[in-house]
Write an enzyme that holds these catalytic residues in place. Structure first.
Site, PDB file in Angstrom:
ATOM      1  N   GLY A  81      42.578 -18.076 -32.966  1.00 24.80           N
ATOM      2  CA  GLY A  81      42.277 -17.131 -31.899  1.00 24.80           C
ATOM      3  C   GLY A  81      43.474 -16.267 -31.540  1.00 24.80           C
TER       4      GLY A  81
ATOM      5  CD  GLN B  19      46.867 -32.652 -24.242  1.00 24.49           C
ATOM      6  OE1 GLN B  19      46.870 -33.480 -23.341  1.00 24.49           O
ATOM      7  NE2 GLN B  19      45.926 -32.657 -25.180  1.00 24.49           N
TER       8      GLN B  19
ATOM      9  CE  LYS C 279      48.870 -17.122 -26.299  1.00 21.92           C
ATOM     10  NZ  LYS C 279      48.561 -18.107 -27.351  1.00 21.92           N
TER      11      LYS C 279
END
Length: 306
Positions: free
Chosen positions: A224, A96, A191
């Site tokens: 993922g 973040q 991606k």
């Protein structure tokens, strides 16, 4: 100045390994909870006038481990420690480091402010998600890298058909360093992130046909990104002998299910976060204890870390 190395509850085994390498006894502290869930921390070790190193990776569960660290720092400060260094092999909230929308907080900066406010003099971290996170801190940051350790381990198993693969553009600099260390060609998967755990790969730059891919990243959370990258590589004709290398393996959520579905030859990682039980994947672990012990020795001597 006497050195005290103390561990929170996040990874005491790593703390014991570092203490043994430094030739010191682990500092004593008591950590428990009040009935309402509040942390209760007591530093039993005498730390007045000491150079204190607090080991606490911020792996899952992140927030309790962070609160523990802040309370340990405050307790050491109030007991009169001369200097307090937070040794945080895995730094949470490092992803973040920028805001995608106006509605989001800048989590990395808030974390840095909380750590500084607790009384930390400096912080030692390993392979931040982004080097830009260093700019969130207003105190000295010793940014160490486990990549040479991992690359040296890989060196004995690479073959002429091996290729280093960056699973996304964000890991490109890291992949370039591995490729340079191992003198291997480089490819990158492009991606598109659909959600926090869903990723779609749509293109590959570099020749991977018939090659044995070595995917490198700083961390694996839900896997993922790795799953999407491997699927794209297999479709591009790479050999079904996949090696994955990551400094921090959090392995949360559906990560193990995803990794089990892949033709995974080995997952090479470090012990920056603890692992309490055997996993159903070919896992190999390189310890960061020597790296952290060496950094502490250099800081004790007043030398800059590497």
């Amino acid at each position: 100045m006497r050195v005290v190395l103390m561990s929170g509850s996040s990874h005491p085994a790593l703390g014991e390994s570092i203490a043994e390498m430094l030739g010191v006894e682990p500092g004593r502290c008591v950590i428990d909870r009040f009935p309402d869930g509040e942390h209760h921390v007591e530093v039993v070790e005498e730390v007045r006038g000491c150079d204190v190193y607090l080991l606490q990776p911020l792996g899952p569960p992140v927030d309790p481990h962070l609160m523990e660290l802040l309370l340990l720092v405050d307790a050491c400060r109030r007991q009169g420690a001369a200097r307090v260094t937070a040794v945080v092999p895995y730094l949470a909230y490092a992803r973040q480091d920028r805001r995608e929308t106006r509605a989001e907080p800048l989590g990395a900066r808030l974390l840095a402010d909380l750590i500084r406010a607790s009384g930390v003099d400096r912080i030692v971290v390993v392979d931040l998600h982004s080097p830009a996170v260093e700019g969130c801190f207003s105190l000295p940051v010793e940014h160490l890298s486990a990549m040479p350790l991992l690359a040296e381990n890989l060196r004995h198993t690479v073959t002429p058909d091996s290729v280093i693969v960056s699973p996304d553009l964000g890991a490109m600099k890291r992949a370039e360093r591995y490729a340079a260390l191992l003198k291997l060609p480089l490819a990158v998967v492009h991606k598109r992130r659909m959600s926090g755990s869903q990723v779609q790969a749509h293109n590959i730059t570099g020749d991977v046909k018939g090659c044995a891919p070595i995917l490198v990243d700083d961390m694996i959370s839900t896997a993922g990104t790795i799953e999407a990258a491997v699927q794209a590589l297999l479709e591009a004709g790479c050999a079904p002998l996949v090696t994955v290398v990551a400094t921090h393996s959090l392995l949360v959520g559906p990560s193990l299910e995803r990794l089990q579905r892949l033709p995974l030859r080995r997952l090479l990682t470090t012990d920056s976060v603890p692992r309490s039980e055997p996993l159903p994947i070919p896992l190999e672990v390189v310890s960061v204890a020597p790296l952290l012990a060496r950094s502490i020795e250099m800081l004790r001597a007043g030398l800059p870390g590497h």
